[in-house]
Design an enzyme around this catalytic site. Structure first.
Site, PDB file in Angstrom:
ATOM      1  N   SER A 118       0.830  -1.207   0.000  1.00 16.78           N
ATOM      2  CA  SER A 118       0.000   0.000   0.000  1.00 16.78           C
ATOM      3  C   SER A 118       0.858   1.248   0.000  1.00 16.78           C
ATOM      4  CB  SER A 118      -0.945  -0.008   1.206  1.00 16.78           C
ATOM      5  OG  SER A 118      -0.227  -0.272   2.377  1.00 16.78           O
ATOM      6  N   HIS A 139      -2.153  -2.725  -6.324  1.00 16.72           N
ATOM      7  CA  HIS A 139      -2.671  -2.350  -5.004  1.00 16.72           C
ATOM      8  C   HIS A 139      -4.193  -2.432  -4.991  1.00 16.72           C
ATOM      9  CE1 HIS A 139      -3.398   1.032  -1.862  1.00 16.72           C
ATOM     10  NE2 HIS A 139      -3.423  -0.149  -1.286  1.00 16.72           N
ATOM     11  N   GLU A 151      -4.619   0.081  -8.140  1.00 15.34           N
ATOM     12  CA  GLU A 151      -3.501   0.925  -8.573  1.00 15.34           C
ATOM     13  C   GLU A 151      -2.462  -0.001  -9.208  1.00 15.34           C
ATOM     14  OE1 GLU A 151      -2.963   4.811  -5.886  1.00 15.34           O
ATOM     15  OE2 GLU A 151      -2.652   2.984  -4.729  1.00 15.34           O
ATOM     16  N   ASN A 189      -3.205   6.330  -1.028  1.00 18.25           N
ATOM     17  CA  ASN A 189      -2.820   6.636   0.347  1.00 18.25           C
ATOM     18  C   ASN A 189      -2.169   8.003   0.487  1.00 18.25           C
ATOM     19  OD1 ASN A 189      -3.924   4.466   1.738  1.00 18.25           O
ATOM     20  ND2 ASN A 189      -2.356   3.117   0.897  1.00 18.25           N
TER      21      ASN A 189
END
Ligand code: 3HC
Length: 283
Positions: A118, A139, A151, A189
């Site tokens: 992540s 991801h 992702e 993130n």
């Protein structure tokens, strides 16, 4: 014969990833450290599949077929025919690097090796690999069976072939690939964690109570969960690790985890999984 995929790491993300591959007809080798962790993973998968059945996105026959296509293993020899190896072990550079190196030693030359990190930079995770052309990040979002985007993180060394093969697999999963460069925190993130952290700072400073903060995000931004509820859902330790990792990469103080987040993690209040975070949960 169905194509084979290996998923290494029977934790929360690994079993979610296993579920979505099984759901579209792949044979999945779920690799764990030992029988105990594999049994726990299989149980988690069955619980998640039951939720899917209740929601009507899966029926009993499909579920039975999926379980027939699932193979639990703690032997890396079993991954040798996989077209893709998905690494989904703990978010720790040394552990992931080790697993990826091991996987490379067993899997065929044309297979893709992907990490579900992540926030750890792909170029760092790829350091121990001999052939980085077929290495990339995929991801997934939590809960994996429900969330659409993936992702697709590539480094300068990832080949066009590997990118195109990964995109085809993501299409088959019915998910949406978003191409992302090896940028600290990637996109998800990099945006989400400062949002969550700022909500925690607002709580810490007494700007509003937790329900108030979450209500603003739910009603004001149309988010399904407020930031504090979402932090509990993701895991407060995971949120802190991600913030630490982005801060280590950027040196930008805006990514320093708030004091409240750090203390809750220290106290073992990790959110839903520990029964308490910002809210309390029945275990
Ligand atoms: N297979 C398995 N489980 C399923 C499912 C399926 N096909 N469909 C639904 N479920 C699960 C849900 O996850 C939920 O699980 P829970 O019991 O553990 O909460 C349960 O079944 C109920 O689902 P519902 O759709 O009926 O319930 P909700 O309407 O409350 O939706 C939710 C739950 C989908 C989690 C929704 O609240 C939501 O979208 N929340 C935001 C999630 C989010 O933002 N995720 C991204 C996190 S960031 C990330 O992943 C990046 C990482 O690196 C940190």
């Amino acid at each position: 014969m169905a194509d084979e995929i290996s998923v290494i790491g029977p934790g929360h993300m690994g079993t979610g990833i296993t579920q979505v591959f099984l759901q579209v007809g792949y044979k999945v080798i779920l690799v764990g450290r030992n029988k105990e962790s594999l049994d726990k993973g299989a149980e988690r998968l069955r619980t998640s599949m039951s939720k899917a059945i209740k929601k009507g996105s899966l029926n009993e026959r499909e579920a039975e077929h999926m379980l027939n296509n699932l193979h639990l293993s703690s032997d890396y020899h079993d991954i040798e025919n996989s077209i893709l190896v998905m690494e989904a072990v703990s978010e720790n550079l040394d552990i992931k690097t080790d697993v990826l190196k091991n996987a490379e030693a067993y899997v065929g030359n044309n297979s893709i090796i992907a990490t579900n990190t992540s926030s750890i930079p792909i170029h760092k995770l790829g350091n121990g690999l001999k052939n980085r052309k077929r290495f990339l990040g995929m991801h997934f979002f939590n809960p994996v069976p429900v969330m659409k985007p993936i992702e697709l993180i590539v480094s300068d060394e990832t080949s066009e072939q590997a990118i195109s093969d990964a995109k085809k697999i993501i299409d088959k999963l019915g998910k949406t690939a978003v191409m992302v460069n090896d940028y600290p925190g990637f996109i998800a993130n990099r945006i989400l964690m400062p949002f969550i952290n700022e909500a925690i700072i607002a709580l810490e400073k007494g700007a509003a109570d937790k329900e108030g903060i979450d209500t603003i995000a739910k009603l004001g931004f149309n988010h399904p969960m407020g930031p504090l509820e979402l932090a509990d859902f993701i895991g407060l330790d995971v949120c802190k690790d991600i913030m630490d990792s982005i801060y280590a990469e950027t040196g930008n103080p805006k990514f320093i985890p708030s004091d409240m987040l750090a203390s809750l993690v220290k106290e073992g209040k990790l959110g839903r999984k520990s029964g308490e975070g910002f809210y309390t949960y029945e275990k």
